[in-house]
Design an enzyme around this catalytic site. Structure first.
Site, PDB file in Angstrom:
ATOM      1  N   HIS A 271      10.153  90.832  15.394  1.00 60.28           N
ATOM      2  CA  HIS A 271       9.815  91.929  14.481  1.00 60.28           C
ATOM      3  C   HIS A 271      10.229  91.596  13.061  1.00 60.28           C
ATOM      4  O   HIS A 271      11.323  91.107  12.809  1.00 60.28           O
ATOM      5  CB  HIS A 271      10.376  93.272  14.946  1.00 60.28           C
ATOM      6  CG  HIS A 271      11.874  93.375  14.998  1.00 60.28           C
ATOM      7  ND1 HIS A 271      12.620  93.755  13.905  1.00 60.28           N
ATOM      8  CD2 HIS A 271      12.755  93.175  15.998  1.00 60.28           C
ATOM      9  CE1 HIS A 271      13.908  93.787  14.250  1.00 60.28           C
ATOM     10  NE2 HIS A 271      14.024  93.434  15.511  1.00 60.28           N
ATOM     11  N   ASP A 283      18.569  89.767  12.772  1.00 65.39           N
ATOM     12  CA  ASP A 283      17.779  90.841  13.385  1.00 65.39           C
ATOM     13  C   ASP A 283      16.704  91.302  12.417  1.00 65.39           C
ATOM     14  O   ASP A 283      16.912  92.197  11.628  1.00 65.39           O
ATOM     15  CB  ASP A 283      18.690  92.008  13.764  1.00 65.39           C
ATOM     16  CG  ASP A 283      17.979  93.031  14.627  1.00 65.39           C
ATOM     17  OD1 ASP A 283      16.835  92.764  15.035  1.00 65.39           O
ATOM     18  OD2 ASP A 283      18.551  94.093  14.864  1.00 65.39           O
ATOM     19  N   GLU A 317       9.902  97.788  14.592  1.00 66.91           N
ATOM     20  CA  GLU A 317      10.645  97.799  15.853  1.00 66.91           C
ATOM     21  C   GLU A 317      11.840  98.734  15.758  1.00 66.91           C
ATOM     22  O   GLU A 317      12.148  99.474  16.682  1.00 66.91           O
ATOM     23  CB  GLU A 317      11.125  96.373  16.196  1.00 66.91           C
ATOM     24  CG  GLU A 317      11.738  96.253  17.590  1.00 66.91           C
ATOM     25  CD  GLU A 317      13.234  96.516  17.645  1.00 66.91           C
ATOM     26  OE1 GLU A 317      13.775  96.670  18.748  1.00 66.91           O
ATOM     27  OE2 GLU A 317      13.885  96.587  16.593  1.00 66.91           O
ATOM     28  N   GLU A 318      12.525  98.684  14.616  1.00 70.65           N
ATOM     29  CA  GLU A 318      13.838  99.330  14.536  1.00 70.65           C
ATOM     30  C   GLU A 318      13.798 100.840  14.648  1.00 70.65           C
ATOM     31  O   GLU A 318      14.642 101.436  15.303  1.00 70.65           O
ATOM     32  CB  GLU A 318      14.548  98.933  13.231  1.00 70.65           C
ATOM     33  CG  GLU A 318      14.879  97.443  13.115  1.00 70.65           C
ATOM     34  CD  GLU A 318      15.971  96.985  14.081  1.00 70.65           C
ATOM     35  OE1 GLU A 318      16.408  97.806  14.920  1.00 70.65           O
ATOM     36  OE2 GLU A 318      16.365  95.819  14.009  1.00 70.65           O
ATOM     37  N   ASP A 343      14.450  88.111  19.871  1.00 74.49           N
ATOM     38  CA  ASP A 343      15.065  89.206  19.103  1.00 74.49           C
ATOM     39  C   ASP A 343      16.511  89.456  19.526  1.00 74.49           C
ATOM     40  O   ASP A 343      16.932  90.602  19.640  1.00 74.49           O
ATOM     41  CB  ASP A 343      14.221  90.495  19.266  1.00 74.49           C
ATOM     42  CG  ASP A 343      14.764  91.635  18.418  1.00 74.49           C
ATOM     43  OD1 ASP A 343      15.472  91.363  17.422  1.00 74.49           O
ATOM     44  OD2 ASP A 343      14.486  92.808  18.756  1.00 74.49           O
ATOM     45  N   HIS A 424      22.974  95.052  12.583  1.00 75.61           N
ATOM     46  CA  HIS A 424      22.685  96.303  11.856  1.00 75.61           C
ATOM     47  C   HIS A 424      23.741  96.630  10.797  1.00 75.61           C
ATOM     48  O   HIS A 424      24.044  97.807  10.569  1.00 75.61           O
ATOM     49  CB  HIS A 424      22.541  97.493  12.822  1.00 75.61           C
ATOM     50  CG  HIS A 424      21.359  97.406  13.736  1.00 75.61           C
ATOM     51  ND1 HIS A 424      21.015  98.412  14.617  1.00 75.61           N
ATOM     52  CD2 HIS A 424      20.428  96.438  13.904  1.00 75.61           C
ATOM     53  CE1 HIS A 424      19.931  98.068  15.291  1.00 75.61           C
ATOM     54  NE2 HIS A 424      19.558  96.865  14.883  1.00 75.61           N
TER      55      HIS A 424
HETATM   56 ZN    ZN Z   1      15.818  93.362  16.519  1.00 73.08          ZN
END
Ligand code: ZN
Length: 464
Positions: A271, A283, A317-318, A343, A424
């Site tokens: 993603h 990520d 995606e998130e 991922d 994140h």
């Molecule tokens: Zn991810």
């Protein structure tokens, strides 16, 4: 026939150039691809561009648009046929946030605590919310009678991402149902150096949305200790997040048409969106440059693989998964035989997880055993990079829809020992990515993609 005549008859065949229709040697090609992947820093350089020139890429942001243009340009240069498939995505905008632990008695100062609002959170009133906290470690231990009018703090210990992330995803809804005024979750990580971790949360349809944010494990522990020792900590919280109208985005699809069975498709997915902190390096920037480079190396072969390979840079995606859902819906009538997602960071590649389901959607151990047996030679090609291991498991969020529609689902597995601590957060940045591990990940992805796209009897072996 005299020997000289035999020689003469054989000569044209010896002199003829290799027929272009002759199939490539699968193992030799795998070795070639492995060597090329291990000797190039192209993917690492692409990741640097994505991280430093564009930066983090939350859905609906201009950076995500720039990343889509970049991905399209790069894959076109690599020789893939690139299309954009439009998808409308949510646009959630984080504003300034502030959290203070109010002094327990006169004469002491308030202490400001690190905080990151969770995706889709509503804001507080402009003046903020001031309330006592109720700290609790699990949904089971949650006492709704104690939550009314409070800021609930979910101090759930990390036992694994899938299980612990429920507190981030559902905590605000559970707290709101009990009349809480806000919900704070201990950041979902196995270790912490006082860094809050954002991520998505969803309000259940039946609840009043209350502000939802992540705090550090350290502060969750402090608040918990204060409560355990008989004090009632008070917090002041100000959040200014807003949800705006949906924005047009796109999945970027780079295709290499199969030479023999073009209607059978192997998807390599990642993603392109990220959270709005850090640089989205692991990520999932690393996953994207890995599948892009796999596509580039396959496209540079003298002959394309037997099946069509599609590199898909999914959007959103998130905080919505709309890219993955839209792709699965739009391509439901095609024969996507396999899909691989990358991922889970940029740690050392360990192998692949295979997500095989039966007709009811449950894991299918018998199909897994058949697949494992069928892929033994191909897995051997991955031994030099330590990625020959195949195990039953989850594939990936973006490809979840195509796997549900019947594709064999795979996830590239990594050593994740350094992953959760930066996941994140503002710390998910380029310099934490090891170029040697990027090369090894590219090698693993490229060779596995080659195996899936080239092996003739892959599907009959699994689905007899
Ligand atoms: Zn991810």
């Amino acid at each position: 026939v005299r020997p000289s005549l035999l020689l003469l008859l054989a000569l044209p065949a010896l002199a003829a150039p290799r027929k272009p229709t002759q199939a490539p040697d699968p193992a030799a090609t795998a070795a070639l691809l492995l060597g090329q992947a291990l000797s190039s820093d192209e993917a690492y350089e692409e990741l640097r561009e994505l991280c430093d020139d564009i930066g983090h890429r939350i859905s609906g942001s201009p950076q995500l648009d720039a990343a889509i243009d970049w991905g399209m340009r790069r894959m076109t240069e690599d020789g893939l046929a690139v299309t954009l498939e439009p998808v409308d995505v949510p646009r959630w905008v984080r504003g300034p946030a502030k959290l203070e632990l109010l002094p327990s008695r006169a004469g002491l100062a308030a202490r400001e605590l690190a905080i990151l609002a969770l995706g889709s959170s509503v804001s507080t009133p402009p003046e903020g919310i001031e309330a006592e906290v109720y700290v609790v470690s699990s949904f089971d231990a949650f006492d709704p009678a104690r939550a009314k009018g409070k800021i609930v703090v979910w101090d759930a210990p990390f036992v694994g991402y899938g299980e612990t992330v429920r507190y981030r995803g559902e905590g605000a809804s559970v707290a709101s149902r009990a009349g809480a005024v806000a919900s704070l979750v201990r950041s979902v990580t196995d270790r912490s150096l006082y860094t809050p971790h954002t991520g998505n949360q969803r309000y259940a349809a039946d609840v009043i949305p209350i502000p939802a944010a992540a705090i550090t494990p350290e502060d969750a522990a402090t608040l918990h200790r204060l409560q355990d020792h008989g004090s009632t900590p008070r917090l002041r919280l100000q959040l200014t997040a807003t949800t705006e109208a949906d924005v047009r985005s796109a999945n970027v699809v780079g295709e290499l048409r199969g030479r023999e069975r073009p209607e059978e498709i192997v998807v390599l997915g990642c993603h392109l969106d990220s959270w709005d902190v850090g640089q989205g390096a692991q990520d999932d920037g690393a996953g994207c440059v890995t599948v892009m480079q796999a596509g580039a190396l396959l496209a540079a072969l003298p002959q394309a693989p037997r099946r069509t390979v599609r590199v898909v840079l999914f959007t959103n995606e998130e905080n919505g998964l709309r890219g993955g859902k839209a792709y699965a819906a739009a391509h439901a009538s095609e024969r996507i035989v396999a899909a691989v997602e990358d991922d889970t960071g940029a740690g050392a590649p360990l192998g692949f997880s295979a997500d095989l389901r039966d007709a009811k959607g449950d894991p299918d151990p018998a199909a897994f055993a058949r697949l494992q047996a069928a892929l033994q030679p191909q897995l051997g090609w991955l031994r030099p990079v330590g990625a020959a291991h195949l195990e039953a498991g989850w594939s990936g969020a973006d490809i979840g829809g195509v796997v549900e529609n019947g594709a064999l689902g795979f996830g590239l597995e990594h050593d994740m020992s350094g992953y959760w601590i930066i996941h994140h957060t503002d710390a998910d940045t380029f310099e934490k990515v090891d170029p040697d591990l990027v090369r090894r990940n590219v090698a693993a992805m490229t060779v596995f993609a080659w195996a899936l796209a080239e092996t003739p009897e892959l599907l009959p072996a699994v689905q007899p």
